[in-house]
Structure formats: structure tokens, C-alpha cells
Design a protein around this motif. Sequence first.
Motif, mmCIF file in Angstrom:
data_model
loop_
_atom_site.group_PDB
_atom_site.id
_atom_site.type_symbol
_atom_site.label_atom_id
_atom_site.label_comp_id
_atom_site.label_asym_id
_atom_site.label_seq_id
_atom_site.Cartn_x
_atom_site.Cartn_y
_atom_site.Cartn_z
ATOM 1 N N CYS A 52 44.477 45.324 37.768
ATOM 2 C CA CYS A 52 43.576 44.781 36.833
ATOM 3 C C CYS A 52 43.211 43.539 37.082
ATOM 4 N N ARG A 56 47.436 42.175 33.066
ATOM 5 C CA ARG A 56 47.809 43.173 31.962
ATOM 6 C C ARG A 56 48.658 44.275 32.611
ATOM 7 N N CYS A 57 48.272 44.502 33.914
ATOM 8 C CA CYS A 57 49.039 45.859 34.485
ATOM 9 C C CYS A 57 50.225 45.682 35.099
ATOM 10 N N ILE A 144 54.581 43.943 30.164
ATOM 11 C CA ILE A 144 53.546 44.583 30.892
ATOM 12 C C ILE A 144 54.123 45.360 32.157
ATOM 13 N N MET B 1 40.197 45.360 30.035
ATOM 14 C CA MET B 1 41.121 46.374 29.572
ATOM 15 C C MET B 1 40.952 46.690 28.282
ATOM 16 N N LEU B 90 47.419 48.520 25.977
ATOM 17 C CA LEU B 90 48.772 48.499 26.525
ATOM 18 C C LEU B 90 49.674 49.043 25.736
ATOM 19 N N ARG B 94 52.204 52.484 27.008
ATOM 20 C CA ARG B 94 53.489 52.323 26.597
ATOM 21 C C ARG B 94 53.966 53.213 26.001
ATOM 22 N N SER B 159 34.370 44.668 34.614
ATOM 23 C CA SER B 159 35.574 44.603 33.895
ATOM 24 C C SER B 159 36.599 45.622 34.176
ATOM 25 N N ASN B 160 36.215 46.352 35.063
ATOM 26 C CA ASN B 160 37.175 47.471 35.210
ATOM 27 C C ASN B 160 38.299 47.305 36.350
ATOM 28 N N SER B 161 39.427 47.962 36.338
ATOM 29 C CA SER B 161 40.408 47.814 37.368
ATOM 30 C C SER B 161 39.928 48.466 38.811
ATOM 31 N N TRP B 162 40.950 48.239 39.601
ATOM 32 C CA TRP B 162 40.801 48.799 41.162
ATOM 33 C C TRP B 162 40.543 50.220 41.020
#
Lengths: 268, 560
Positions: A52, A56-57, A144, B1, B90, B94, B159-162
Amino acid sequence: MSTATFRIWRGDSAGGQFVDYTTKVAEGMVVLDAVHAIQATQANDLACRWNCKAGRCGSCSAEINGRPRLMCMTRLDELPDESITVEPMKTFPLIRDLVTDVSWNYQAKKKIKKFKPRPPDAPDGTWRMAQADVDRVQEFRKCIECFLCQDVCHVLRDHNKLAEFVGPRLLVFAAALEMHPLDTEDRLPELKRSAGIGYCNITKCCTKVCPENIKITDNAIIPLKERVVDEFYDPLGWLWKLVRPKTGSGSELKVPSSGLSQSPKAAV
Amino acid sequence: MAEGGVAAALANVDDRDNWRVHFADTMRGGQYVNDWRMAELHAKEAPDRVRELEAWGAVFDRTPDGRILQRNFGGHRYPRLAHVGDRTGLEMIRTLQDHGIHQGIQVHMEHTIVTLLKDGERVSGAFGYDRERGRFKLFRAKAVVLATGGIGRAYKITSNSWEYTADGQSLAYNAGAELMDMEFVQFHPTGMIWPPSVMGILVTEGVRGEGGILLNKNGERFMFSSIPENYRAQTADNPEEGWRYTQGDKNAKRPPELLTRDHVSRCIMNEVKAGRGSPHGGVFLDIAWIKEKLPNAAEHIKKKLPSMYHQFMQLANLDITKEPMEVGPTTHYIMGGVRVNSETQMASVPGLFAAGEVAAGLHGSNRLGGNSLSDLLVFGKRAGEFAAKFAKEHNAGVIDQTQIEEAAGEALAPFDRTPGANGSSEGPYQVQYDLQEMMQNLVGIVRYQREMEQALKELAKFQERCRKVVVHGHREYNSGWHTALDLQHLLTVSEAITRAAIERKESRGGHFRDDYPNKDAAEGKFNIVVHRAGDGSMQIRREPIPEMPEYLKQIIEEMK
């Protein structure tokens, strides 16, 4: 634009060495930016786990100048100007370069009994909880799972007690369940035995490295230790348990129609 | 996220809310090109999915009487987002993980699928590799569910992750499935813009939900001067009313900062273009101002927006309880994706299912904040159930060895290439950067026919470069190799976005064309469908939107 030199660990389980890379640095850059720049221009196959880039990740955990940190949240301007060392977490088996195999954490998590809520409070199948009770577990639930606390824990890192001790992360996990306002499960026997809570000798290194600033030792581990002691080692308490009147089933948490009280379990 | 929350008409905070209002809000936000059946199912089933998460251990913030608290968000008429501070996503991850580890589910971590396998028309499995060792793996499967998310990494500012590399859309497309609504890309109005290394990181809409306001460099609250007609009746008349709305006054209307994301993004672009932007090319988002209204404002902000406080302190040396943030639009979400059956989430390829961002339909031309988390809960469950049903009702398909060999050969090709005759051996990263830059510039927030045609020409050149990309080292956790394989997915989806955007000759939701700046009722009767022709070329088709049943039309009429 200035430059900086990074000493990055290159290698796998068979061995390896530090390799120096020099790259340009700009205002506001974090270590992960530098690693990406090196990967893009000098070492295309440099292995680095990330996702991220916003803290956060919990993917980009590494040891930066010897300290367990998230690469994406470590600004270059807070590090000394000399060369910056980046190496993988030491507690977990190395896959390659900066990437370690953290799957042990998921295996160990299975040792902790799952969430078991009390019956719903309302006829529509919903529950009532006070924000004050919720706040307490939310501190633990913001974890996290970067596993930096597991990396720094000397019981795991230096004494290699991965079979006997679940480590700070999973004690935080257990605390989140034990102090969950709705939970009715009893995890104290397993915390004492298979989770090995007694191995923790409260050096608080885990709290120091937590990027989410969870007070791991004070708020999660010590209260759990106290519960385990009360349950198994307190002779007066043991005697009381023998003679106390039976109180029926575990559904002690009823919501009074007049309003909310904090749940007794969460208020320990 | 995912920070803001999950939208569900629980009516815990405002008892006027119900599925009908949520349905109407979703359709209005999507400008009526949504799959209305999906919008109906979503609005009806989201509350149960949120309650299910709570039963699995999720801990949402509470109302004073102990129920799940809900917050305001753009485009939602009533406070509707169940949330956990600003880290709702998150909490969901989780909860699902903690629940999942006790379900006997086998998880293959860090695996990448390179192709879907087919037996005739239907899916028979998936073929990929584990990143750790780079070994190929074959998954025989009677049904496959795609849950791969979006395409943000086709753009420079995201804004996106990998992992948002468009692989799901591309795998489905190559397996013969149809894609739909690919022209609708959402640019979230508030991404970080300074320092450069954090450009694009999301600043949650929750900041505005809690009372944050947008200002230009002259300190003007510019959103009040451009309120679209179809939202005027629902928008605050003055700043005071807007503030009261954010503090839960049921008689107040929402501030214009909480208009839909497409609109707010364009307003920010306009301010910047007109020379009224902030020093680094965005505008100011101010939450600190609420200290005029609340005695303990700093504590309140840290409590309601802990991750945002943390994020700005750590990455930008900025205390959001004292100073305004600098923000600008960032590529956030694609409304389009795999075209699926509204009830079952099955694609046009039998046995292939898609849920969440990778699927199209629910959001139409613009997604409301909070509707993505509810989308993936509602349709994740449906996709899973119908995939299981499909698997029970069908025998295993035949695995075709030649498909596997072909995919393996293509996947390994970057290792086998020798540097060009002139000694050049381009790696994958430069190609990816250039592609992101090109898409940002030519098929971004404001689009022009000429630029998009240019983009198609560029994409053809990128295909050439992609075919020559060289990868060094071996197969074990080789980031360069992974990037090289992602490139093909990004190119496929970039082409789909561009072709669909050229085809839609109007502006609607996330798709804004400078040469067709208005909505066109005739264009609003179609979805644009992309599919792969027998010769491998990309084809575009207009698919009429089915007539909405009377009872749904009535809801929309009532809620106008």
C-alpha cells in the motif's frame, strides 16, 4: 537533488552480502522510495515485498540501520546522512533479499481459539456495546500485522522459541478477543500452555517498534499475564473457586433495558 | 485504502433510511447507467452482511445506545456508513482473515495467475506461479471467482496499492469474457500531493464527512459556487447548514464538499486551472477550522480520523489539527469491469465469476463512497455461493496441456530475450512508468477525442516495447519478472478504457469529455461492452440497458 548510499542485503537462505547502491534523493522520500528507485534502475530483480505504501498493509517490514521498521513510513530525513543499511527481518526464514517467509504467524494464530459471541442482545439478532468497551479492543485491532514486534522479540529472535511462544503480535490478537465485549470463550489455559505467555519477560521492545503505537506490553500482555496468574497461581483465588457458589452459564452479560453498562469482561 | 466505511441502510442513526433510499442514491450517483438489479440486491442485502461481520467479531464504532454507528458520506442522503474510525477496510480484512483461518480454507499466498484455462466455452482451471520460488502451479477448478480488484496502476497518480494491476479484468477478457463500462474510472478528489513521494495516497472522504472543507488559495470555499441542478435540493444553502449536517442535524442538508466524487474532482481541477490552486497544484482541505465550533477539536479530530492524523504527521510533517492539508484528485476506482449476471455474478464465460471492483454493473458511471465495501460483501457472498452451486452441478472440465505450455512459454519469454542488436535491453519498470504517464495525460480526468486517439497509437508502441522487455536474474521472488508480466494486463485494460472512452460521446460520472461536456440522454441508454474477437482484436459493442421495472422506477421518482 542530492544522493545517498544504501547498503542493501542481497541473497537467499544459502547466503549473501550487502551491496552498495547510490541513488538520488528528494524531499519527503521514504526508504521504500529509494528501494524502488534502485530496483527500477540498478537492480531489476531486487526482491522487496510491499503493497500500500501508506503504512496500512504491513508488508514492507525490514531492518533499517538495525531497527525493525516499515520502509514506507521511514523518512530519509530522519535517518543519519551516512549510508543507510536495509536488511530483511531476522526472526523469519529468508526467501530472498528483503523478503522473508512470515507464514509461521498464520499457523501460530490457529492456536488461539476463535471469537465466540454471546447470544444476540436484541430480538433482531443484533448486539449492543458501549463505545468505551469498543475503544479498548480497537487499540489492538488496529494492528496491521507487519510482524515487527515478532521480529524484535528476543524470545523468538534470539532464543528461537517459535514452537513454544506465539509472540507479541498474537498476544495482542488474544487480548483483542479476550477483551472483546461480546466474547465468551476462555483462552487462559491455552495462553498459559501452547501460547507460552510466561516466556515474555516484559522488556517492551515490541512496544517500541510498533508502527501503530499499540502499547503491546502494558495494555495487552500484562493484563493477560495477570489473568493467567489469577487463574492458575493465586492460592486464595484457587480456594475461592472451590467454595464459591455456582453462577450458572456464561451468559452473564445482559443489557439492562434502561441503558448500557460496561461489560464486566472488558472492564477487567 | 478503504477508510471511510461500509454503506448499509441499517437506519441506526437516521430512521428515515431504508433500502429504497440507498437504491435511489446509488442510481443517482451512477447517473442511471447502473445495473438496477444489482443496485437493488446491494441495497437490500448490505445490512445483513454488516451484521454478519459483527457476528464474526468486527468491532464497529457505536451509537450512544450501543448500536452500530453510521457516518455521513458523499451522495448518501442519510448517515449510512458503518465504520471503525478511519480504518474500516483493515477491520474487515482482519475479521475475514480471523474467521477464515478456522474454516479449513486452503490459502495459496503470494501466487500469481497468468492464464485461465478453458474446456470449450467453460472455465476448467487456472495456471500461475508462486512468487516465492517462481514454480508453475496448475489449479484444476470447476468454478473460478475473480476478486482481484482494480486497475489503478495503469495511472501515474493513484491511491491504489501494488496489486491493482488489472490482472482480473485482463484474465477474464483473454478467456473470452465481456468487459463493461470500462470508460468509467473514478478519480477521488482528495489524494495527498506533497511531498512528491506520497502523491496519490488517499485522504479519506471521512475528513469532509466530519466537517472538513475545501478552500482555494484565496481562502474561498469554492464548492458552494458549483452545485449541479440534480443535487441542488439536497445541498446546504450556506456553510452554517453544512456544518450542522456533519454534526448530525437531521433537518440540515449536506455541504457541497460531499457531492459525488466525479463532481468534486472536476471542481478542484477547475480551481487549479484558473490559477487559484495551492502551492503544489491542488487545493486545501481544512479540518482544523472546526476548532471554531468545538471546544476539544484537536482531540476530536485525532479520535475520528486517527490514520489521517498519523499519515500526515509521519509523511508530510503536518498536523491536521492545526493546518490545512494540500490535496488533489487521484485515480481511485474503476466502475467498469467484468460483465456479470446480476444475481449470480457469473461472467459470460460459464464457470467464471467476478465480485467486487473487478466486476461491473453496480456503480454505473460513478461509485458512491462506502458502496465498494458493501459491494464486495454482498456480491462476494453471492459469487461464492453461486460458484459453489455451479461446481456441484458440473463435472470437472478437461485440462488442455497445450494451453498450459503456451502460457508457460509466454510467462518465461522475458528471461529468454537477448538484449537488442544495439545493446539496448529495456527492463519492465521504465515501460510501466511511461505507460502510467501516458494514461494519466491522455485518458485522465478530462478527455479529448484527439488525445485518446493518440493514446491508442501510443498503446500500440507500448505493445512493441512490452514484447521486447528483458528480465534479469532467476525466477525466485523476482520483482522485475512480476512487473513484466503485469505489463500485459495493464496494456489490455488501458486499451479497453481508451476504446470505451472514445465510444461514449458524452460526459457522465467518472467519464468527462471536453468535446462533449454534457450528459446525453440517448447515450445514457447504453452500456459499452468490450470483448475479444476471434482474430484477437478488441471489439466495442453498445448494449441497451434493460428497462427498469415499474416498482424501481417509482422509487427513483419518489426520491427525486
